[in-house]
Design a protein around this motif. Structure first.
Motif, short mmCIF file in Angstrom:
data_model
loop_
_atom_site.label_atom_id
_atom_site.label_comp_id
_atom_site.label_asym_id
_atom_site.label_seq_id
_atom_site.Cartn_x
_atom_site.Cartn_y
_atom_site.Cartn_z
N LEU A 1 0.83 -1.21 0.00
CA LEU A 1 0.00 0.00 0.00
C LEU A 1 0.86 1.25 0.00
N PRO A 2 0.53 2.25 -0.83
CA PRO A 2 1.26 3.52 -0.73
C PRO A 2 0.90 4.23 0.58
N LEU A 3 1.90 4.86 1.20
CA LEU A 3 1.69 5.52 2.48
C LEU A 3 2.38 6.87 2.43
N LYS A 4 1.61 7.94 2.48
CA LYS A 4 2.22 9.27 2.47
C LYS A 4 2.54 9.68 3.90
N GLU A 5 3.64 10.40 4.04
CA GLU A 5 4.02 10.91 5.35
C GLU A 5 4.06 12.43 5.24
N GLY A 6 3.46 13.14 6.19
CA GLY A 6 3.48 14.60 6.10
C GLY A 6 2.89 15.24 7.32
N ILE A 7 2.76 16.55 7.25
CA ILE A 7 2.18 17.29 8.38
C ILE A 7 0.66 17.25 8.27
N ILE A 8 0.03 17.00 9.40
CA ILE A 8 -1.44 17.04 9.46
C ILE A 8 -1.82 18.23 10.34
N ALA A 9 -2.75 19.04 9.83
CA ALA A 9 -3.21 20.23 10.55
C ALA A 9 -4.57 19.93 11.19
N THR A 10 -4.69 20.34 12.45
CA THR A 10 -5.91 20.06 13.23
C THR A 10 -6.59 21.38 13.60
N GLY A 11 -7.92 21.36 13.60
CA GLY A 11 -8.66 22.54 14.07
C GLY A 11 -10.09 22.16 14.38
N ASP A 12 -10.76 22.99 15.16
CA ASP A 12 -12.16 22.73 15.49
C ASP A 12 -13.07 23.29 14.40
N GLN A 13 -12.82 22.86 13.18
CA GLN A 13 -13.62 23.31 12.02
C GLN A 13 -13.66 22.17 11.01
N PHE A 14 -14.85 21.89 10.46
CA PHE A 14 -14.90 21.03 9.28
C PHE A 14 -14.62 21.95 8.10
N VAL A 15 -13.51 21.73 7.42
CA VAL A 15 -13.10 22.63 6.34
C VAL A 15 -13.74 22.17 5.02
N ALA A 16 -14.53 23.08 4.45
CA ALA A 16 -15.19 22.79 3.17
C ALA A 16 -15.06 24.04 2.30
N ASP A 17 -13.86 24.54 2.20
CA ASP A 17 -13.63 25.81 1.55
C ASP A 17 -12.22 25.84 0.94
N HIS A 18 -12.16 26.05 -0.36
CA HIS A 18 -10.89 25.98 -1.07
C HIS A 18 -9.84 26.95 -0.50
N GLU A 19 -10.28 28.19 -0.26
CA GLU A 19 -9.31 29.21 0.21
C GLU A 19 -8.75 28.87 1.59
N ARG A 20 -9.62 28.43 2.50
CA ARG A 20 -9.17 28.07 3.86
C ARG A 20 -8.19 26.88 3.79
N LYS A 21 -8.55 25.92 2.97
CA LYS A 21 -7.68 24.74 2.82
C LYS A 21 -6.31 25.15 2.27
N GLU A 22 -6.30 26.03 1.26
CA GLU A 22 -5.02 26.47 0.68
C GLU A 22 -4.20 27.23 1.71
N TRP A 23 -4.87 28.06 2.52
CA TRP A 23 -4.18 28.82 3.55
C TRP A 23 -3.54 27.88 4.57
#
Ligand code: ADE
Length: 229
Positions: A139-161
């Protein structure tokens, strides 16, 4: 004998795990259920926290302080930031940050509070176990930084930021809280997520459609890791 905590945020994220346990015993504590049991002879305690950083903090702390777990594995779903990640793909966090933590008014960077750190690293040995399991499963497994917040993000600009500000590849709502608890209590921890959506305008529809299948991909992988720990 080591006792491994396995944590999710939602019932769907732990259901595929608790159904596979032997010697199941359910303990009610702090308005939650904790599933004690064993998997391939290893002692485990499994719980879902409910969504968000506050509940995740309570559950991670309880798993360690009340149930005596000495390793914590988190299994669940995430929204993709990186274009390399598609629905069902797995990502492991090498570090976690809080994208909604903001005292920039005092000259600090986003995600930072005094005596804390913007990005909290995960346990290297557990990441190595994950890579071994991924290789064995092909299985491919990516490793990286995961960002956490008390928001369900459903917005392109917020995600890009979030992606630009924290160099994050995926986002979710619990990982950094678990990171704060485990690093403060000196417990090795590991965060795995399978992608359920792309944190854009279709995110809520995709999340509803793929929560169960992606949660199972993550849970199956975590169980394979338990055998190797
Ligand atoms: N978990 C899965 N998808 C998510 C999203 N889009 N935002 C926050 N947490 C998530």
């Amino acid at each position: 004998m080591s006792k491994i905590a396995i944590m999710g945020a939602m019932p769907e994220e732990i259901e595929p795990i608790i159904t596979k346990l032997d010697d199941l015993n359910v303990v009610e504590y702090a308005a939650n259920k904790y599933y004690e049991g064993s998997y391939h002879g290893k002692k485990v305690v499994v719980a879902y926290s409910k969504i968000g950083k506050v509940f995740a903090t309570l559950t991670a702390t309880s798993l360690i302080e009340k149930f005596g777990c000495d390793t914590l594995l988190f299994s669940g779903v995430a929204g993709a930031i990186s274009e390399d990640l598609h629905i069902g793909d797995l990502i492991i966090a090498d570090g976690l940050c809080q994208h909604d933590l903001d005292i920039t008014a005092f000259g600090h960077p986003y995600g930072y509070v005094p005596e804390g750190e913007v990005c909290i690293p995960t346990d290297e040995k557990l990441r190595e176990v994950a890579k071994k399991v991924a290789k064995a499963k092909g299985l491919p497994l990516k490793e990286g930084i995961i960002a956490t917040g008390d928001q369900f993000v459903a917005d392109h600009e917020r995600k890009e930021w979030i992606g630009k500000t924290f160099h994050a590849d995926a986002l979710e709502m619990e990982g950094a809280a678990v990171a704060v608890v485990c690093s403060s209590l000196d417990v090795p921890y590991f965060i795995l997520r399978a992608i359920s959506d792309s944190a854009d305008m279709d995110a809520s529809f995709n999340f509803d459609e793929f929560l169960e299948s992606s949660a199972k991909i993550s849970a199956d992988f975590i169980l394979a890791m338990v055998e190797e720990i």
